[in-house]
Scaffold this motif. Structure first.
Motif, PDB file in Angstrom:
ATOM      1  N   ASP A  13      13.317  -0.827 -30.182  1.00 53.74           N
ATOM      2  CA  ASP A  13      11.987  -0.315 -29.809  1.00 53.74           C
ATOM      3  C   ASP A  13      12.091   0.609 -28.584  1.00 53.74           C
ATOM      4  OD1 ASP A  13      10.974  -1.824 -31.861  1.00 53.74           O
ATOM      5  OD2 ASP A  13      10.312  -3.485 -30.578  1.00 53.74           O
ATOM      6  N   MET A  14      12.977   0.223 -27.653  1.00 51.41           N
ATOM      7  CA  MET A  14      13.150   1.019 -26.432  1.00 51.41           C
ATOM      8  C   MET A  14      13.707   2.406 -26.770  1.00 51.41           C
ATOM      9  SD  MET A  14      15.333  -0.011 -23.068  1.00 51.41           S
ATOM     10  CE  MET A  14      15.336   1.009 -21.617  1.00 51.41           C
ATOM     11  N   ARG A  15      14.697   2.421 -27.677  1.00 48.86           N
ATOM     12  CA  ARG A  15      15.290   3.708 -28.100  1.00 48.86           C
ATOM     13  C   ARG A  15      14.243   4.585 -28.782  1.00 48.86           C
ATOM     14  NH1 ARG A  15      20.374   1.091 -28.918  1.00 48.86           N
ATOM     15  NH2 ARG A  15      19.686   0.324 -30.924  1.00 48.86           N
ATOM     16  N   GLN A  16      13.390   3.925 -29.557  1.00 50.92           N
ATOM     17  CA  GLN A  16      12.335   4.668 -30.261  1.00 50.92           C
ATOM     18  C   GLN A  16      11.361   5.283 -29.238  1.00 50.92           C
ATOM     19  OE1 GLN A  16      11.296   2.330 -33.536  1.00 50.92           O
ATOM     20  NE2 GLN A  16      10.808   4.119 -34.779  1.00 50.92           N
ATOM     21  N   ALA A  17      11.026   4.491 -28.223  1.00 47.27           N
ATOM     22  CA  ALA A  17      10.121   4.991 -27.181  1.00 47.27           C
ATOM     23  C   ALA A  17      10.771   6.148 -26.418  1.00 47.27           C
ATOM     24  CB  ALA A  17       9.766   3.861 -26.227  1.00 47.27           C
ATOM     25  N   ASP A  18      12.087   6.079 -26.258  1.00 51.59           N
ATOM     26  CA  ASP A  18      12.817   7.122 -25.523  1.00 51.59           C
ATOM     27  C   ASP A  18      12.924   8.434 -26.309  1.00 51.59           C
ATOM     28  OD1 ASP A  18      13.081   5.537 -23.337  1.00 51.59           O
ATOM     29  OD2 ASP A  18      15.223   5.122 -23.564  1.00 51.59           O
ATOM     30  N   GLN A  19      12.552   8.389 -27.582  1.00 53.74           N
ATOM     31  CA  GLN A  19      12.547   9.629 -28.376  1.00 53.74           C
ATOM     32  C   GLN A  19      11.552  10.633 -27.788  1.00 53.74           C
ATOM     33  OE1 GLN A  19      14.409  10.554 -31.130  1.00 53.74           O
ATOM     34  NE2 GLN A  19      15.590   8.686 -30.783  1.00 53.74           N
ATOM     35  N   ASN A  20      10.543  10.088 -27.082  1.00 55.32           N
ATOM     36  CA  ASN A  20       9.529  10.958 -26.474  1.00 55.32           C
ATOM     37  C   ASN A  20       9.948  11.493 -25.102  1.00 55.32           C
ATOM     38  OD1 ASN A  20       7.821  10.351 -28.662  1.00 55.32           O
ATOM     39  ND2 ASN A  20       7.165   8.460 -27.647  1.00 55.32           N
ATOM     40  N   LEU A  21      11.120  11.090 -24.665  1.00 54.64           N
ATOM     41  CA  LEU A  21      11.581  11.559 -23.340  1.00 54.64           C
ATOM     42  C   LEU A  21      11.826  13.069 -23.352  1.00 54.64           C
ATOM     43  CD1 LEU A  21      14.223   8.969 -22.069  1.00 54.64           C
ATOM     44  CD2 LEU A  21      12.080   9.565 -20.974  1.00 54.64           C
ATOM     45  N   ASP A  22      11.530  13.674 -22.225  1.00 56.13           N
ATOM     46  CA  ASP A  22      11.758  15.111 -22.089  1.00 56.13           C
ATOM     47  C   ASP A  22      13.218  15.324 -21.645  1.00 56.13           C
ATOM     48  OD1 ASP A  22      11.404  17.823 -21.808  1.00 56.13           O
ATOM     49  OD2 ASP A  22      10.544  17.663 -19.793  1.00 56.13           O
ATOM     50  N   ILE A  23      14.055  15.630 -22.602  1.00 51.85           N
ATOM     51  CA  ILE A  23      15.486  15.819 -22.286  1.00 51.85           C
ATOM     52  C   ILE A  23      15.686  17.255 -21.801  1.00 51.85           C
ATOM     53  CG2 ILE A  23      17.866  15.716 -23.207  1.00 51.85           C
ATOM     54  CD1 ILE A  23      16.559  12.975 -23.440  1.00 51.85           C
ATOM     55  N   PRO A  24      16.268  17.449 -20.622  1.00 48.28           N
ATOM     56  CA  PRO A  24      16.478  18.828 -20.147  1.00 48.28           C
ATOM     57  C   PRO A  24      17.490  19.562 -21.038  1.00 48.28           C
ATOM     58  CG  PRO A  24      17.612  17.277 -18.719  1.00 48.28           C
ATOM     59  CD  PRO A  24      16.817  16.447 -19.683  1.00 48.28           C
ATOM     60  N   ALA A  25      17.331  20.873 -21.115  1.00 51.41           N
ATOM     61  CA  ALA A  25      18.257  21.672 -21.941  1.00 51.41           C
ATOM     62  C   ALA A  25      19.650  21.629 -21.332  1.00 51.41           C
ATOM     63  CB  ALA A  25      17.762  23.103 -22.010  1.00 51.41           C
TER      64      ALA A  25
END
Lengths: 103, 172
Positions: A13-25
């Motif tokens: 569930d945590m990994r799924q929530a982290d899909q919304n993280l803003d990953i820098p280019a």
């Protein structure tokens, strides 16, 4: 095992929530084209300096022909110089050899 | 390893590296970005060299972790890295959907071992290498962390169920 399932489900569930993280280019490393010119310029300057300072002086070549100057006595007992040009010396007489024979 | 290969390696691990950086920075995304930039700089400037290509992820995670510790110190955000540190203030209410907050309730070393094993799919041996600790110590952190995390998850689930019942009663 039950513990792991609970924890694994939590992390899923945590990994799924982290899909919304803003990953820098990912930073693109710039290849600086000017870098090429610096070593090339330095090398060219050094070559030029080396060429100017260490240029060989032209070798002075001896003339291919030999000039033979002889002092001869003429028919009226006068001394005269005879100048000849040749590619080689047939005979050679020391300039002081007359001193040895005269005395 | 040349610069091009290093770039490719970093690029392939970029997402995971950022998430790990964030986890090492107490889930602070801005600080995590800075830490990751500094990590890449260290690597590309040759200050950190990879000896075994097979250990690339462990190596990268280790550099990120140490860079994060340095940056946290500079920012005045001290994290207790004492291996025996067990004091964690557990709040009365735990939100089961706030995953970061639940993880933060674990002691730092336990957090990192648990995150590396369960989140990043690494082995306990690899996590011990990243943390530069003995395998036995890593196993202890793993076991304690797992136990504590399970308690926290169960607590959050119980609270969620209680809350649900309360709202159900109100509706009736």
């Amino acid at each position: 095992m039950e513990n792991d399932e609970l924890i694994e489900s939590f992390f899923k569930d945590m990994r799924q929530a982290d899909q919304n993280l803003d990953i820098p280019a990912f930073p693109v490393s710039k290849t600086r084209k000017t870098n090429w010119f610096i070593p090339v310029g330095v090398a060219a300057s050094m070559l030029l300096v080396g060429f100017l300072f260490f240029e060989k002086e032209p070798e002075v070549k001896a003339p291919a022909e030999v000039i033979i100057i002889t002092l001869e006595q003429g028919p009226n007992h006068e001394q005269q110089f005879k100048i000849e040009e040749s590619t080689y010396l047939e005979t050679w007489e020391s300039s002081t050899s007359s001193l040895l024979t005269e005395f | 390893m040349n610069r091009k290969s290093l770039n490719q390696l970093l690029h392939s691990h970029h997402r995971e590296a950022f998430i790990w950086s964030r986890q090492c920075c107490g889930f602070d995304s801005d600080l995590a970005k800075d830490v990751l930039q500094l990590t890449y700089l260290k690597i590309l400037e040759g200050k950190a060299t990879l000896n075994e290509a097979s250990k690339a992820k462990t190596w990268l995670f280790s550099i990120i972790r140490y860079t994060a510790i340095d940056e946290l110190r500079k920012a005045g955000k001290m994290i207790t890295w004492d291996e025996n540190h067990e004091l964690v203030d557990v709040p009365e209410e735990v939100d089961g959907t706030d995953y970061d907050a639940i993880i933060k309730l674990l002691p730092a070393m336990q957090q990192q071992v648990i995150l590396m094993v369960f989140y990043h799919q690494m082995t306990i041996e690899q996590s011990a290498e990243v943390l530069k600790i003995q395998l036995g110590t890593a196993r202890t952190h793993y076991a304690r962390g797992k136990k504590k995390l399970k308690e926290l998850i169960l607590k959050s689930q119980t609270e969620a169920n209680h809350g649900k019942r309360r709202t159900d009663r109100k509706l009736l």
